[in-house]
Enzyme design. Structure first.
Site, PDB file in Angstrom:
ATOM      1  CG  ASP A 125      17.237 -19.387  18.094  1.00 13.22           C
ATOM      2  OD1 ASP A 125      18.227 -18.649  17.905  1.00 13.22           O
ATOM      3  OD2 ASP A 125      16.604 -19.396  19.161  1.00 13.22           O
ATOM      4  CE1 TYR A 127      18.119 -22.954  25.760  1.00 18.05           C
ATOM      5  CE2 TYR A 127      18.884 -25.215  25.992  1.00 18.05           C
ATOM      6  CZ  TYR A 127      18.177 -24.136  26.481  1.00 18.05           C
ATOM      7  OH  TYR A 127      17.528 -24.253  27.688  1.00 18.05           O
ATOM      8  NE  ARG A 141      15.148 -29.639  31.253  1.00 15.13           N
ATOM      9  CZ  ARG A 141      15.243 -28.715  30.296  1.00 15.13           C
ATOM     10  NH1 ARG A 141      14.214 -28.455  29.524  1.00 15.13           N
ATOM     11  NH2 ARG A 141      16.358 -28.045  30.109  1.00 15.13           N
ATOM     12  CD  GLU A 200      18.960 -16.115  19.982  1.00 12.81           C
ATOM     13  OE1 GLU A 200      19.421 -16.600  18.923  1.00 12.81           O
ATOM     14  OE2 GLU A 200      17.991 -16.592  20.603  1.00 12.81           O
ATOM     15  CG  ASP A 232      14.514 -16.483  19.110  1.00 19.26           C
ATOM     16  OD1 ASP A 232      13.611 -16.484  18.259  1.00 19.26           O
ATOM     17  OD2 ASP A 232      14.773 -17.451  19.845  1.00 19.26           O
ATOM     18  NE  ARG A 236      11.405 -16.437  27.384  1.00 16.29           N
ATOM     19  CZ  ARG A 236      12.462 -16.790  26.668  1.00 16.29           C
ATOM     20  NH1 ARG A 236      12.513 -17.990  26.117  1.00 16.29           N
ATOM     21  NH2 ARG A 236      13.453 -15.958  26.479  1.00 16.29           N
ATOM     22  CD  GLN A 239      10.447 -21.495  25.023  1.00 16.57           C
ATOM     23  OE1 GLN A 239      10.358 -20.277  25.213  1.00 16.57           O
ATOM     24  NE2 GLN A 239      11.603 -22.101  24.912  1.00 16.57           N
ATOM     25  CE  LYS A 252      12.235 -19.732  21.668  1.00 14.38           C
ATOM     26  NZ  LYS A 252      13.268 -18.908  22.313  1.00 14.38           N
ATOM     27  CB  THR A 256      13.442 -13.572  14.257  1.00 12.97           C
ATOM     28  OG1 THR A 256      12.810 -14.765  14.708  1.00 12.97           O
ATOM     29  CG2 THR A 256      14.907 -13.579  14.675  1.00 12.97           C
ATOM     30  CD  GLU A 362      18.658 -16.380  30.732  1.00 12.36           C
ATOM     31  OE1 GLU A 362      18.420 -15.909  29.601  1.00 12.36           O
ATOM     32  OE2 GLU A 362      19.768 -16.822  31.061  1.00 12.36           O
TER      33      GLU A 362
HETATM   34 MN    MN Z   1      16.576 -18.128  20.857  1.00 10.94          MN
END
Ligand code: MN
Length: 421
Positions: A125, A127, A141, A200, A232, A236, A239, A252, A256, A362
């Site tokens: 996968d 990005y 971050r 995706e 995918d 969160r 992660q 992950k 999928t 998001e």
């Molecule tokens: Mn992904």
């Protein structure tokens, strides 16, 4: 390119996802029969496994459509793919004199059960959306370190799990994992509380590459058999705790989901578009030699249990910074070989506007701005029994290329096989 007319009337409708121009590859069964390779045309499926057995199709000196997966055809390479497409167009085009020969090999699409179209060799996968990387980086971050310093130079990726790639319609179960919020002293093991989708596309590698031999960008492009829609699924909270320094792992690994149809690279040729402007020059092995992105409209629909479906995101595959060919060239750059059936997730496709963000993380900005679904329903992350459906289409001159729905329902977490703590 205009619509190629077919003697199958449904294939000629401007909004039919499976015109003669498309001819996507899947695996199906009807009425509890065996799984066969099939090609969608209009409102039917053409049984190419049965046609190979009847010697109407011959692609090699041995059968390559006798197993319920497309891997053997994929491994033959572009000349064989072109030959198959040419044969199928000859069989199915308007005024073909082979109509009565072909008719017995057609089945209604509506009565078919669909399965994984290929055996996934390995799953990687990436990005590749700058907007997605910036959004996620800002949340994880902070704004000043949002885009990692390597991002404009390298198609970032991680090696994922091939074993949990499933076809559209397969249930997904909320995972358990280690959760630790910023204020917690220690992690706890519990069902994921921030389960998400990622919109995706997946590139399916056909031609293998050799051990120890990197491929050029042009070779990489030619190795790609086709594309699928890809969700995918992402945990969160798991992660956020696990990802440093080696990247996503269990967050992950759950599942999928891919669309049931592989749309071939040949069908997508008319939809090639140029890459976005490069902010810094790419190293020579990644430099674009022509249009290698695709204009494919994408959308995400969310359906709460018992509720109405709502489209919550609309974006386009062309938004990505790196093409699948660049990702593939980079993937071989250290000498690791690719196999027929390698699957490359593009990375979440997010555009510039809120409406074009490709994940709930998001869309709800980490849960701070819950998404309104109407009728008093809102979502920060997925709830049990939510159904997520991805759709993609490319609009041609009087025809449409579709992938079939890429859909999955999130089911409640299954208790682990040990006593609760
Ligand atoms: Mn992904």
């Amino acid at each position: 390119m205009p619509l190629m007319p077919s003697w199958i009337e449904a294939a000629n409708a401007p909004d039919c996802p499976f015109p003669l121009n498309n001819l996507p590859c899947g695996v199906f069964s009807v009425a509890g029969g065996p799984r066969h390779c099939g090609v969608a045309i209009g409102d039917r499926i053409l049984d190419v496994t049965a046609m190979e057995k009847a010697e109407l199709i011959s692609l090699a000196d041995r059968p390559v459509l006798d197993k319920p997966e497309w891997n053997a055809v994929m491994a033959l390479g572009p000349a064989a793919w072109e030959r198959l497409r040419h044969l199928l167009i000859g069989f199915l085009r308007a005024k073909s004199d082979l109509q009565t020969t072909i008719e017995p090999y057609l089945h209604p699409l509506a009565s078919a059960e669909m399965y994984m179209p290929f055996s996934v060799a390995e799953y990687t996968d990436f990005y590749a959306s700058k907007q997605h990387a910036t959004n996620v980086g800002t949340m994880f971050r902070g704004k000043d370190n949002a885009l990692p310093p390597n991002w404009l130079h390298i198609p970032i990726g991680y090696n994922g799990r091939a074993s949990s790639v499933v076809v559209s319609g397969t249930d997904v179960f909320r995972p358990w994992g280690q959760l630790k919020g910023p204020q917690d002293d220690a992690p706890r093991f519990a069902p994921c509380e921030r389960f998400d989708f990622e919109l995706e596309m997946g590139a399916v590698v056909g031609t293998p590459s050799r051990y120890g031999r990197p491929v050029t960008l042009a070779e990489a492009d030619a190795m790609i058999f086709g594309y699928v829609l890809l969700n995918d699924w992402s945990a969160r909270d798991i992660q956020a705790w696990e990802y440093q320094p080696l990247g996503p792992f269990q967050s992950k690994a759950t599942a999928t989901t891919i669309s049931p149809w592989i749309v071939t690279r040949a069908a997508l040729e008319p939809f090639r578009v140029d890459a976005p402007e490069r902010e810094v020059p790419l190293l020579p092995y990644l430099q674009d030699s022509g249009p290698m992105h695709y204009n494919i409209e994408l959308e995400v629909e969310l359906t709460p249990q018992g509720g109405a479906p709502k489209v919550i995101s609309r974006t386009n595959f062309r938004e990505l910074y790196y093409s699948a060919a660049q990702q593939l060239a980079h993937h071989t750059s250290a000498g690791g070989p690719m196999r027929a059936g390698d699957l490359l997730g593009s990375g979440t496709v997010s555009g510039d506007t809120r409406e074009s963000r490709g994940s709930l993380l998001e869309l709800s900005w980490g849960g701070k701005e819950p998404l309104d679904l109407g009728s008093g329903v809102s979502r920060s992350f997925l709830q049990d029994n939510d159904r997520v459906t991805l759709r993609g289409l490319a609009r041609g001159d009087g025809y449409t290329i579709g992938f079939g729905d890429c859909s999955g329902t999130l089911r409640p977490a299954i208790a682990p096989p040990w006593p609760a703590a």
